[in-house]
Design a protein around this motif. Structure first.
Motif, short mmCIF file in Angstrom:
data_model
loop_
_atom_site.label_atom_id
_atom_site.label_comp_id
_atom_site.label_asym_id
_atom_site.label_seq_id
_atom_site.Cartn_x
_atom_site.Cartn_y
_atom_site.Cartn_z
N LYS A 181 1.62 13.35 8.40
CA LYS A 181 2.94 13.25 7.80
C LYS A 181 2.82 12.91 6.32
O LYS A 181 1.88 12.25 5.88
N GLU A 182 3.76 13.37 5.57
CA GLU A 182 3.76 13.15 4.13
C GLU A 182 4.03 11.67 3.84
O GLU A 182 4.84 11.04 4.51
N PRO A 183 3.35 11.11 2.84
CA PRO A 183 3.59 9.70 2.50
C PRO A 183 4.99 9.49 1.93
O PRO A 183 5.53 10.36 1.24
N LYS A 184 5.53 8.33 2.23
CA LYS A 184 6.86 7.98 1.75
C LYS A 184 6.85 6.77 0.83
O LYS A 184 7.52 6.77 -0.20
N GLN A 230 -0.53 13.99 -8.78
CA GLN A 230 0.86 14.00 -8.32
C GLN A 230 1.17 12.78 -7.46
O GLN A 230 2.21 12.15 -7.63
N HIS A 231 0.27 12.43 -6.56
CA HIS A 231 0.51 11.25 -5.72
C HIS A 231 0.45 9.96 -6.53
O HIS A 231 1.21 9.02 -6.27
N TYR A 232 -0.41 9.90 -7.53
CA TYR A 232 -0.45 8.72 -8.38
C TYR A 232 0.88 8.55 -9.12
O TYR A 232 1.41 7.43 -9.24
N ARG A 233 1.40 9.63 -9.64
CA ARG A 233 2.67 9.55 -10.36
C ARG A 233 3.80 9.10 -9.45
O ARG A 233 4.61 8.24 -9.81
N LYS A 234 3.87 9.66 -8.24
CA LYS A 234 4.91 9.25 -7.30
C LYS A 234 4.76 7.78 -6.92
O LYS A 234 5.76 7.06 -6.77
N ALA A 235 3.53 7.33 -6.75
CA ALA A 235 3.29 5.95 -6.37
C ALA A 235 3.76 4.99 -7.45
O ALA A 235 4.44 3.99 -7.18
N TYR A 236 3.44 5.28 -8.71
CA TYR A 236 3.82 4.38 -9.79
C TYR A 236 5.31 4.46 -10.10
O TYR A 236 5.88 3.50 -10.63
N ARG A 237 5.93 5.58 -9.77
CA ARG A 237 7.38 5.65 -9.95
C ARG A 237 8.09 4.76 -8.94
O ARG A 237 9.12 4.14 -9.25
N LEU A 238 7.56 4.70 -7.72
CA LEU A 238 8.18 3.86 -6.69
C LEU A 238 7.86 2.39 -6.90
O LEU A 238 8.69 1.52 -6.63
N ASP A 239 6.64 2.10 -7.38
CA ASP A 239 6.23 0.69 -7.57
C ASP A 239 5.22 0.66 -8.70
O ASP A 239 4.13 1.23 -8.60
N ALA A 240 5.57 -0.03 -9.78
CA ALA A 240 4.68 -0.10 -10.94
C ALA A 240 3.44 -0.93 -10.66
O ALA A 240 2.43 -0.78 -11.35
N ALA A 241 3.49 -1.81 -9.67
CA ALA A 241 2.35 -2.68 -9.33
C ALA A 241 1.70 -2.26 -8.03
O ALA A 241 1.17 -3.08 -7.29
N VAL A 242 1.73 -0.98 -7.73
CA VAL A 242 1.18 -0.51 -6.46
C VAL A 242 -0.34 -0.66 -6.41
O VAL A 242 -0.92 -0.82 -5.34
N ASP A 243 -1.01 -0.63 -7.58
CA ASP A 243 -2.46 -0.79 -7.58
C ASP A 243 -2.88 -2.17 -7.10
O ASP A 243 -3.90 -2.33 -6.42
N ALA A 282 5.20 3.75 -1.73
CA ALA A 282 4.31 3.80 -2.89
C ALA A 282 2.86 3.59 -2.47
O ALA A 282 1.95 4.24 -3.00
N LEU A 283 2.63 2.70 -1.51
CA LEU A 283 1.26 2.45 -1.06
C LEU A 283 0.68 3.67 -0.38
O LEU A 283 -0.50 3.99 -0.57
N GLU A 284 1.47 4.37 0.42
CA GLU A 284 0.98 5.57 1.09
C GLU A 284 0.64 6.66 0.07
O GLU A 284 -0.37 7.36 0.21
N HIS A 285 1.46 6.81 -0.94
CA HIS A 285 1.14 7.78 -1.99
C HIS A 285 -0.15 7.39 -2.71
O HIS A 285 -0.96 8.27 -3.04
N PHE A 286 -0.34 6.11 -2.97
CA PHE A 286 -1.53 5.67 -3.67
C PHE A 286 -2.77 5.90 -2.81
O PHE A 286 -3.82 6.34 -3.32
N GLU A 287 -2.68 5.62 -1.51
CA GLU A 287 -3.81 5.86 -0.63
C GLU A 287 -4.14 7.35 -0.53
O GLU A 287 -5.31 7.74 -0.52
N ARG A 288 -3.11 8.18 -0.45
CA ARG A 288 -3.35 9.61 -0.42
C ARG A 288 -3.97 10.09 -1.73
O ARG A 288 -4.82 10.98 -1.73
N ALA A 289 -3.55 9.52 -2.85
CA ALA A 289 -4.13 9.90 -4.14
C ALA A 289 -5.60 9.54 -4.21
O ALA A 289 -6.41 10.30 -4.75
#
Length: 547
Positions: A97-100, A123-136, A102-109
């Motif tokens: 399933k597609e990540p929803k 693309q996944h990094y950009r989506k992750a940081y848009r959802l949460d700036a501190a996702v790293d 920010a953490l899932e996008h970061f893991e997929r990236a």
């Protein structure tokens, strides 16, 4: 309901097949064991769906029943939709399933980046940081917290451990820096190693020189170039001791006019053209020689005063490199906006300070290598069209030779120096004590207050630098640059007036304001600093060495 029944039926058959194949087969007692065939048997368990072996087209289906063809198994697994995919040991990447979040996008990236698919990873990094700036940080806490806990457990000794076991695991005690340097006092200066093995080492005359003579040599080196004095501390432990212990050398540097604070100007000492203005009384200096000088708090030594106290450097130039983009003009034959060019604009600002209180300010697109070696007062005056009669110049094929100069100036540098501006500089008043010498007098026009800030916030900081530069009509207008000395280190905290240790000090000039001042109407015109960057100090060989 039909889909769920088919899914359960498929799962039941799959588990039965896996259990049957993993269960060891007992041979019949009445029949002899057949000889092993030459071909290898099929694996007892299929690899997980995410394993790279599935991408290979080498399938050993010798014992695969017809009811469970590999193609049917893959097709069936692709239709699975379970809450916990690891329950059956399958994890298909292609149909996850597609990540929803920010953490899932970061893991997929991270997975895509490990695979080398940088496009999807970005693309996944950009989506992750848009959802949460501190996702790293969230990702590190989830996947690497075990390493931090392990280090913390190793660092904290156990309460049940005996003193002997604690002493065996503890690291050896380290001496504080002052005690370590003090232990170098009686060490000899080591000789150089032998150039050829088996031969005596070359002589070292300085090894037998008394300490008093060594200290005097170091004092002369420090007055010639403090940077060379600092590098001598790397020669041996004995010189490192004198470098840190002989504070009278650092006090002499601080009180001197070669590189110290006697060369600093806290009021304008010349006019805008660099002509010295004769003022009554002595010039202010924070560490005068006529009275006992005190080390300002919270500093503890004169070496710290020289490194940290606000100070302009004369052995190089301050450079600000500005890069910005702007849209270009669209083609006259096409009305397509996405085809419009984007221009990257790069220009440089140069500031060179002189000990007499004058300054050279230059804005140009020429790179530092082409113009910096030739930035001086003589070349600036010679490059101006109005100075052709005042300065004798000789045009040669390689450039222009200015009177008094040994090497010709290239035409590129002369063209850039044509727009250089002369000016004057001063540091902010460092709040002198009542016992110090005369206070500054000529401070120039009072800088405008910044709207929205209190009176204390609008007051000058001791690290501030004020520069007045000439313009086309110097009798009416003047450029005013408000800068602030900083240390070129990312570890600096906002509002901290003392840079952290082991970082270059006073090597950066940050913008605080830029105006055009009308002397007649006393009006200020503010220049925008949207694209401007701070000035960074770069040393130039031969500049400021005793001149």
């Amino acid at each position: 309901m039909t889909d769920n029944a088919e899914l359960e039926s498929f799962r039941r058959k799959w588990r039965e097949e896996v259990a049957r194949r993993t269960k060891p087969n007992k041979p019949a007692p009445a029949q002899p064991r057949p000889s092993a065939p030459s071909t290898s048997r099929a694996p007892t368990q299929l690899p997980p769906a995410h394993h790279e072996a599935l991408e290979r087209k080498e399938v050993d289906d010798e014992e695969t029943p017809a009811a469970l063809d590999p193609g049917e198994i893959v097709q069936g697994v692709s239709q699975l939709s379970l809450q916990r995919p690891d329950e059956d040991g399958f994890d298909s990447q292609a149909h996850r399933k597609e990540p929803k979040s920010a953490l899932e996008h970061f893991e997929r990236a991270v997975e895509k980046e490990a695979e080398g698919n940088l496009g999807d990873s970005l693309q996944h990094y950009r989506k992750a940081y848009r959802l949460d700036a501190a996702v790293d940080k969230t990702y590190r806490n989830k996947h690497f917290a075990w390493a931090w806990k392990k280090n913390a457990q190793v660092a904290v000794p156990s309460t049940n451990a005996t003193p002997a076991s604690q002493q065996s695991h503890d690291e050896p005690d380290l001496l504080p820096t002052p005690e370590l340097i003090a232990s170098f006092a009686n060490l000899p200066i080591p000789q150089a190693d032998s150039l050829v093995e088996g031969t005596p080492p070359p002589p070292c005359p300085i090894a037998n020189v008394p300490s008093e003579v060594i200290v005097e040599i170091l004092r002369h080196v420090a007055l010639m170039d403090p940077a060379s004095f600092s590098r001598m501390a790397l020669v041996c432990k004995r010189l490192a001791y004198h470098f840190a212990h002989e504070q009278h050398i650092w006090k002499r540097i601080c009180q001197g006019s070669e590189f110290g604070f006697k060369a600093m100007h806290y009021s304008f000492a010349c006019d805008i053209y660099g002509r010295t203005e004769h003022t009554l009384g002595s010039r202010f200096t924070p560490f005068p020689t006529s009275i006992p000088a005190q080390i300002p708090q919270p500093l503890s030594s004169w070496s710290e005063v020289f490194q940290i106290f606000p100070r302009i450097r004369f052995t190089g130039i301050y450079i600000s490199t500005v890069n910005y983009t702007r849209p270009g003009a669209a083609s006259a034959y096409q009305n397509i906006s996405w085809n419009s060019p984007i221009h990257i604009v790069t220009y440089y600002r140069y500031i060179r300070f002189y000990r007499d209180g004058s300054v050279i300010y230059l804005l140009t697109t020429e790179e530092p290598l082409n113009v910096v070696p030739y930035i001086n007062k003589e070349n600036v005056k010679a490059a101006r069209p109005s100075s052709k009669k005042q300065h004798q110049r000789q045009n040669t094929e390689g450039g222009t030779t200015v009177k008094g100069a040994s090497d010709p100036v290239p035409p590129v540098a002369m063209a850039a120096l044509k727009y250089a501006q002369l000016g004057r500089w001063r540091l902010a008043n460092p709040a002198p004590t009542p016992d110090s010498e005369d206070t500054p007098t000529d401070l120039g026009p009072e800088l405008p207050s910044v709207p929205g800030k209190t009176a204390s916030e609008n007051t000058l900081d001791p690290r501030d630098v004020i520069i007045e530069a000439e313009v086309i009509s110097p009798d009416k207008y003047v450029y005013v640059l408000h800068l602030s000395l900083r240390s070129f280190s990312a570890a600096n905290k906002p509002g901290s007036k003392i840079a952290p240790p082991n970082t270059p000090k006073n090597t950066k000039l940050a913008w605080k304001g830029y105006w055009s001042y009308n002397k007649i109407t006393e009006e200020w015109a503010d220049f925008t600093l949207r694209n401007e960057r701070s000035f960074v100090f770069r040393r130039v060989r031969g500049w400021g060495m005793g001149s």
